[in-house]
Scaffold this motif. Structure first.
Motif, PDB file in Angstrom:
ATOM      1  N   LEU A  85       0.819  -1.204   0.000  1.00  0.00           N
ATOM      2  CA  LEU A  85       0.000   0.000   0.000  1.00  0.00           C
ATOM      3  C   LEU A  85       0.860   1.264   0.000  1.00  0.00           C
ATOM      4  O   LEU A  85       0.658   2.174  -0.829  1.00  0.00           O
ATOM      5  CB  LEU A  85      -0.934  -0.006   1.211  1.00  0.00           C
ATOM      6  CG  LEU A  85      -1.808   1.244   1.389  1.00  0.00           C
ATOM      7  CD1 LEU A  85      -2.780   1.378   0.230  1.00  0.00           C
ATOM      8  CD2 LEU A  85      -2.558   1.173   2.720  1.00  0.00           C
ATOM      9  N   LEU A  86       1.823   1.335   0.917  1.00  0.00           N
ATOM     10  CA  LEU A  86       2.637   2.547   1.032  1.00  0.00           C
ATOM     11  C   LEU A  86       3.539   2.727  -0.178  1.00  0.00           C
ATOM     12  O   LEU A  86       3.697   3.845  -0.685  1.00  0.00           O
ATOM     13  CB  LEU A  86       3.472   2.505   2.314  1.00  0.00           C
ATOM     14  CG  LEU A  86       2.853   3.205   3.537  1.00  0.00           C
ATOM     15  CD1 LEU A  86       1.559   2.508   3.945  1.00  0.00           C
ATOM     16  CD2 LEU A  86       3.829   3.198   4.704  1.00  0.00           C
ATOM     17  N   ALA A  87       4.140   1.634  -0.662  1.00  0.00           N
ATOM     18  CA  ALA A  87       5.019   1.743  -1.824  1.00  0.00           C
ATOM     19  C   ALA A  87       4.243   2.199  -3.048  1.00  0.00           C
ATOM     20  O   ALA A  87       4.690   3.082  -3.795  1.00  0.00           O
ATOM     21  CB  ALA A  87       5.704   0.404  -2.090  1.00  0.00           C
ATOM     22  N   GLY A  88       3.076   1.610  -3.263  1.00  0.00           N
ATOM     23  CA  GLY A  88       2.275   1.984  -4.427  1.00  0.00           C
ATOM     24  C   GLY A  88       1.749   3.396  -4.343  1.00  0.00           C
ATOM     25  O   GLY A  88       1.814   4.163  -5.317  1.00  0.00           O
ATOM     26  N   LEU A  89       1.235   3.784  -3.181  1.00  0.00           N
ATOM     27  CA  LEU A  89       0.667   5.113  -3.025  1.00  0.00           C
ATOM     28  C   LEU A  89       1.740   6.193  -3.119  1.00  0.00           C
ATOM     29  O   LEU A  89       1.554   7.215  -3.799  1.00  0.00           O
ATOM     30  CB  LEU A  89      -0.061   5.209  -1.683  1.00  0.00           C
ATOM     31  CG  LEU A  89      -0.862   6.489  -1.419  1.00  0.00           C
ATOM     32  CD1 LEU A  89      -1.896   6.721  -2.521  1.00  0.00           C
ATOM     33  CD2 LEU A  89      -1.534   6.414  -0.057  1.00  0.00           C
ATOM     34  N   ASN A  90       2.875   5.976  -2.454  1.00  0.00           N
ATOM     35  CA  ASN A  90       3.945   6.972  -2.516  1.00  0.00           C
ATOM     36  C   ASN A  90       4.533   7.093  -3.909  1.00  0.00           C
ATOM     37  O   ASN A  90       4.918   8.189  -4.332  1.00  0.00           O
ATOM     38  CB  ASN A  90       5.047   6.624  -1.506  1.00  0.00           C
ATOM     39  CG  ASN A  90       4.692   7.025  -0.093  1.00  0.00           C
ATOM     40  OD1 ASN A  90       3.922   7.956   0.129  1.00  0.00           O
ATOM     41  ND2 ASN A  90       5.239   6.324   0.879  1.00  0.00           N
ATOM     42  N   GLN A  91       4.609   5.984  -4.637  1.00  0.00           N
ATOM     43  CA  GLN A  91       5.112   6.058  -6.005  1.00  0.00           C
ATOM     44  C   GLN A  91       4.134   6.813  -6.900  1.00  0.00           C
ATOM     45  O   GLN A  91       4.543   7.606  -7.755  1.00  0.00           O
ATOM     46  CB  GLN A  91       5.338   4.650  -6.565  1.00  0.00           C
ATOM     47  CG  GLN A  91       6.030   4.610  -7.919  1.00  0.00           C
ATOM     48  CD  GLN A  91       7.483   5.063  -7.841  1.00  0.00           C
ATOM     49  OE1 GLN A  91       8.069   5.111  -6.769  1.00  0.00           O
ATOM     50  NE2 GLN A  91       8.062   5.402  -8.981  1.00  0.00           N
ATOM     51  N   PHE A  92       2.841   6.599  -6.699  1.00  0.00           N
ATOM     52  CA  PHE A  92       1.821   7.321  -7.457  1.00  0.00           C
ATOM     53  C   PHE A  92       1.911   8.829  -7.194  1.00  0.00           C
ATOM     54  O   PHE A  92       1.874   9.647  -8.120  1.00  0.00           O
ATOM     55  CB  PHE A  92       0.441   6.795  -7.077  1.00  0.00           C
ATOM     56  CG  PHE A  92      -0.700   7.464  -7.791  1.00  0.00           C
ATOM     57  CD1 PHE A  92      -1.027   7.124  -9.094  1.00  0.00           C
ATOM     58  CD2 PHE A  92      -1.459   8.438  -7.154  1.00  0.00           C
ATOM     59  CE1 PHE A  92      -2.084   7.738  -9.755  1.00  0.00           C
ATOM     60  CE2 PHE A  92      -2.516   9.062  -7.800  1.00  0.00           C
ATOM     61  CZ  PHE A  92      -2.829   8.708  -9.105  1.00  0.00           C
ATOM     62  N   LEU A  93       2.066   9.204  -5.934  1.00  0.00           N
ATOM     63  CA  LEU A  93       2.134  10.618  -5.574  1.00  0.00           C
ATOM     64  C   LEU A  93       3.487  11.242  -5.915  1.00  0.00           C
ATOM     65  O   LEU A  93       3.597  12.463  -6.014  1.00  0.00           O
ATOM     66  CB  LEU A  93       1.858  10.778  -4.070  1.00  0.00           C
ATOM     67  CG  LEU A  93       0.456  10.365  -3.607  1.00  0.00           C
ATOM     68  CD1 LEU A  93       0.381  10.383  -2.087  1.00  0.00           C
ATOM     69  CD2 LEU A  93      -0.601  11.271  -4.210  1.00  0.00           C
ATOM     70  N   PHE A  94       4.498  10.411  -6.106  1.00  0.00           N
ATOM     71  CA  PHE A  94       5.852  10.888  -6.384  1.00  0.00           C
ATOM     72  C   PHE A  94       5.902  11.738  -7.648  1.00  0.00           C
ATOM     73  O   PHE A  94       6.700  12.674  -7.749  1.00  0.00           O
ATOM     74  CB  PHE A  94       6.784   9.679  -6.513  1.00  0.00           C
ATOM     75  CG  PHE A  94       8.214  10.023  -6.827  1.00  0.00           C
ATOM     76  CD1 PHE A  94       9.055  10.510  -5.853  1.00  0.00           C
ATOM     77  CD2 PHE A  94       8.715   9.835  -8.110  1.00  0.00           C
ATOM     78  CE1 PHE A  94      10.378  10.810  -6.133  1.00  0.00           C
ATOM     79  CE2 PHE A  94      10.036  10.131  -8.404  1.00  0.00           C
ATOM     80  CZ  PHE A  94      10.868  10.626  -7.409  1.00  0.00           C
ATOM     81  N   PHE A  95       5.048  11.430  -8.622  1.00  0.00           N
ATOM     82  CA  PHE A  95       5.075  12.132  -9.906  1.00  0.00           C
ATOM     83  C   PHE A  95       4.139  13.344  -9.935  1.00  0.00           C
ATOM     84  O   PHE A  95       4.007  13.984 -10.963  1.00  0.00           O
ATOM     85  CB  PHE A  95       4.700  11.165 -11.039  1.00  0.00           C
ATOM     86  CG  PHE A  95       5.727  10.105 -11.277  1.00  0.00           C
ATOM     87  CD1 PHE A  95       6.873  10.379 -11.992  1.00  0.00           C
ATOM     88  CD2 PHE A  95       5.563   8.827 -10.762  1.00  0.00           C
ATOM     89  CE1 PHE A  95       7.835   9.406 -12.210  1.00  0.00           C
ATOM     90  CE2 PHE A  95       6.513   7.849 -10.971  1.00  0.00           C
ATOM     91  CZ  PHE A  95       7.654   8.133 -11.687  1.00  0.00           C
ATOM     92  N   ARG A  96       3.508  13.637  -8.809  1.00  0.00           N
ATOM     93  CA  ARG A  96       2.533  14.731  -8.780  1.00  0.00           C
ATOM     94  C   ARG A  96       3.069  15.931  -8.004  1.00  0.00           C
ATOM     95  O   ARG A  96       3.901  15.797  -7.110  1.00  0.00           O
ATOM     96  CB  ARG A  96       1.220  14.259  -8.143  1.00  0.00           C
ATOM     97  CG  ARG A  96       0.070  15.247  -8.299  1.00  0.00           C
ATOM     98  CD  ARG A  96      -1.194  14.722  -7.650  1.00  0.00           C
ATOM     99  NE  ARG A  96      -2.345  15.569  -7.935  1.00  0.00           N
ATOM    100  CZ  ARG A  96      -2.646  16.669  -7.248  1.00  0.00           C
ATOM    101  NH1 ARG A  96      -1.895  17.046  -6.226  1.00  0.00           N
ATOM    102  NH2 ARG A  96      -3.708  17.396  -7.582  1.00  0.00           N
TER     103      ARG A  96
END
Length: 771
Positions: A85-96
């Motif tokens: 959950l944290l890896a996926g969510l942080n990676q998604f937000l990383f590009f924003r």
């Protein structure tokens, strides 16, 4: 009586208080003059069979119950689920942009109710002899699953290589390439960190201050009581944590959203908003921060919690900051050294000779190689004053670290290389010695396999990165990881290798941006991952987590998290229109990828030879390498003459690297940080030690976790919905949220106007035309 440091330690019950001297204690704690040692309390700690360090005693229990569950199905399921959950969510937000990172403290708080709900609801069935519900949710399970959830929750550094290749160089390689690249860069450091655990984890002098805050948080959440808390009255630590956490969470809505002027509280600039000199000296956005205060805990803790770092280390950083950025920087700036007066005082970007942001697209060909004619026609690269100085400080920290380690740590390194876990003169090491240690060959297998993956990546795919450069990058990491790790474990400050790796590969392989990014990642991130691994192992050491459970938890979670991050990134580039475009409608403009890509062009295409070599504008900064060698030697010679003087607290690697976060950090992150550190780590610790012992680390954990939760709430409730248009014409534009931007500081105005010609500086030297 003199105790031998090699395995002849004696238990506290072997001593009589009368025959135990301060010299006996100090000789068995650290094989160097440790500034963290509290001479008055060290003997007390040893007599109580506890740590000689009051910081450790206040946050870590000196007992262990080896029967409570640790590596349970419950811990693994929750840990892996949170890791995904944290890896996926942080990676998604990383590009924003704007974005937010779900921190480890959020994971700690989320895991607690989940674990307790599991204990209350899941039936106690057994599968293959393993219980699904071993009873109450334990503190050791909580620690293990939190480490699993956060060990690789932030975006892996190598994913930026993949993104930059795709966006800047039109290279889209398959998932095998991406996965092997990420795994190699992430896990090579783990193998190195495990090998060095006898130097960075087992010795009591390696206290790792940040971990003490985390230990205090776990012990408070689980209501663990131990002697080190002391006898101070007042409310319980649990109630204190709740009050401070709630206050910190609620307060951040003011400086973080409703009244951002409290964050950038440059009140002097508000009085004289158009006075450039005043704004450059007192401003927080692009100035030197002489306004002194902020009301934003996020700004104060940007470079680390001031309640965790020892005061003597904070004092080194504060003195270095004042001397370098409040004395030296204005002198150089207002004398127009390096043409800096035509630029803002302090920014994190590079400029051309018109004072505009350096446009790298004007100097590269379609294949991202350097167009030399266009470069000579366009402009050399210029840096703001603080940015330029930060490069010099980085150079000095590299040589100062090795020199300091050689002078001060050589005996400690030699002794620890021959000392086993059971021979450590520390109660925590003795308690941990009952658990099976991780065999060295486990780390060896990871190291060899990750080296093989790295070689496959650079040989099978077109990277222009030779194998010898790969091993050179690893050599740099290996050479520096131990001295940097010892400094970090003592001072809470990490010396970075990012600049030196860019410098070396820029000279060795000019014009190869992909090779530059890979060299930097294997040279820099290998060391960072090694120290992250050692830090997590020290946390497990303090909380008495079996080392083998720690090992598998970290390795498995890292593999899963890295795979998830790559999957999320691949989905985003496939399904989000115009991703990484400045005009992307949902804010996925990839700010970090832009910075990483620009750096690959500056260092890999333009190259450091056009910035730092003889005859270039910033060549004088290379003399900082020599300064970094000389300063620790001078301090050491003075120390030998006057060992009990204040010189024993002077640490030049910390002075040079402590301000290394500038940029992107600024004065707002250093000055208030030092002030808060002085209040808690010096004044309160000396005058009210019982209060400090009971509450200091709990306060830090409460404020940090309250802030983390508040940031997440603000982002997902008020900023992310409707593409950030909530309150666009009301709260976002009122005076309190714009006053600090409508000043010369907020607009980053330079001291000097451009010359009549419209450009400043020197011409590009033709001597480099053959490169």
């Amino acid at each position: 009586m003199t105790l031998e440091p090699e395995g002849n330690w004696r238990r506290p019950e072997d001593y009589e208080k009368a025959d135990l001297t301060e010299e006996d204690v100090l000789a068995n704690i650290a094989d160097f003059d440790d500034p963290n040692i509290d001479h008055e309390n060290a003997v007390v700690g040893i007599l109580e069979d506890d740590s000689p360090y009051p910081e450790v005693r206040s946050a870590v229990a000196n007992t262990d119950d080896s029967t409570i569950p640790v590596s349970s199905i419950r811990a693994w399921v929750i840990g892996i689920a949170l890791a995904i959950l944290l890896a996926g969510l942080n990676q998604f937000l990383f590009f924003r942009y704007p974005s937010v990172t779900i921190s480890s403290l959020v994971a700690v708080l989320i895991a607690l109710p989940i674990g307790r709900a599991w204990a209350a609801v899941v039936p106690n069935w057994r599968i293959f002899g393993i219980s699904l519900n071993p009873g109450p949710f334990t503190i050791k399970e909580h620690v293990l699953l939190t480490i699993m959830a956060t060990v690789s929750s932030s975006s892996a550094y190598a994913t930026d290589i993949v993104a930059v290749q795709r966006v800047y160089y039109n290279q889209t390689y398959n998932f095998s390439y991406q996965w092997m690249l990420v795994m190699s860069t992430q896990l090579l450091g783990f193998s190195l960190g495990g090998i060095l655990r006898r130097f960075l984890v087992q010795p009591p002098s390696m206290i790792w201050p940040t971990n003490l805050v985390t230990c205090a948080l776990f012990n408070t959440l689980h209501s663990v009581s131990y002697a080190g808390i002391g006898t101070h009255g007042g409310i319980s630590r649990e109630r204190f944590f709740l009050y401070a956490w709630a206050a910190g969470m609620c307060w951040y809505f003011l400086p973080g959203y409703l009244f951002q002027g409290l964050s950038y509280f440059s009140w002097v600039c508000w009085i004289a908003p158009n006075n450039i000199v005043v704004n450059q000296l007192f401003g927080y956005v692009s100035g030197l921060g002489m306004s002194l205060i902020t009301f934003d805990w996020a700004q104060i803790t940007y470079i680390g919690s001031p309640l965790a770092t020892p005061w003597w280390a904070e004092a080194n950083i504060a003195v270095g900051f004042v001397t370098i950025f409040w004395v030296l920087a204005p002198i150089l700036y207002y004398t127009n050294t390096w043409y800096s007066a035509y630029l803002p005082m302090s920014t994190r970007i590079s400029y051309d000779n018109t004072g505009n942001t350096y446009n790298v697209t004007q100097i590269i060909n379609a294949d991202a190689s350097l167009n030399l004619a266009a470069y000579e026609q366009y402009s050399p690269l210029f840096l703001s004053m603080t940015f330029a100085i930060s490069y010099g400080l980085s150079f000095a920290s590299i040589t100062a670290t090795l020199t300091h380690a050689l002078l001060y740590f050589r005996k400690q390194i030699w002794v620890q290389s021959r000392r086993s876990m059971s021979e450590q003169t520390d109660v925590h090491a003795r308690l941990m010695s009952k658990y099976k240690q991780v065999p060295g060959w486990w780390y060896g297998i990871i190291f060899v396999s990750m080296v093989v993956l790295g070689i496959i990546v650079i040989e099978v795919w077109h990277t222009e990165f030779p194998v010898w450069a790969f091993f050179l990058a690893l050599t740099i990491a290996f050479v520096y990881v131990l001295p940097i790790g010892m400094i970090q474990a003592i001072t809470n400050q990490q010396v970075g290798l990012n600049v030196i790796t860019e410098l070396i590969i820029g000279y060795a392989l000019p014009g190869r941006p992909i090779a530059m990014m890979m060299f930097k990642t294997w040279g820099y991130i290998t060391m960072v991952q090694a120290l992250n691994f050692a830090s997590d192992f020290k946390l497990g050491h303090y909380m008495k987590i079996p080392p083998r459970s720690m090992f598998w938890g970290q390795v498995v979670a890292t593999i899963i998290a890295g795979t998830v991050q790559l999957g999320v990134q691949a989905w985003m580039f496939t399904n989000i229109p115009d991703i990484c475009s400045p005009t992307q409608k949902n804010g996925f403009i990839c700010p970090n990828t832009e910075v990483f890509g620009t750096a690959s062009i500056i260092w890999g295409v333009i190259g450091p030879m056009r910035v730092f070599s003889s005859g270039q504008i910033y060549n004088v900064l290379t003399y900082f390498f020599l300064i970094g060698v000389i300063c620790p030697v001078i301090a050491y010679l003075i120390y030998l003459k006057w060992p009990d003087s204040i010189i024993r607290y002077v640490n030049f690697p910390v002075i040079f690297s402590g301000t290394g976060s500038i940029p992107p950090a600024s004065a707002v992150n250093y000055v208030p940080w030092a002030i808060v550190g002085f209040i808690f780590q010096y004044h309160i610790r000396r005058r009210h030690i019982s209060w400090w012992t009971k509450y200091n680390y709990v306060l830090s954990a409460a404020m940090d976790s309250g802030l983390a939760v508040s940031i997440v709430i603000i982002f997902f409730v008020l900023q992310y919905p409707q593409n950030g248009t909530i309150g666009l014409t009301t709260v976002q534009t009122w005076w309190g949220n714009t006053v600090f931007l409508k000043t010369a500081d907020g607009q980053a105005l330079p001291y000097k106007p451009l010359p009549a010609s419209g450009t400043f500086g020197c011409v590009v030297l033709a001597v480099w035309s053959s490169l």
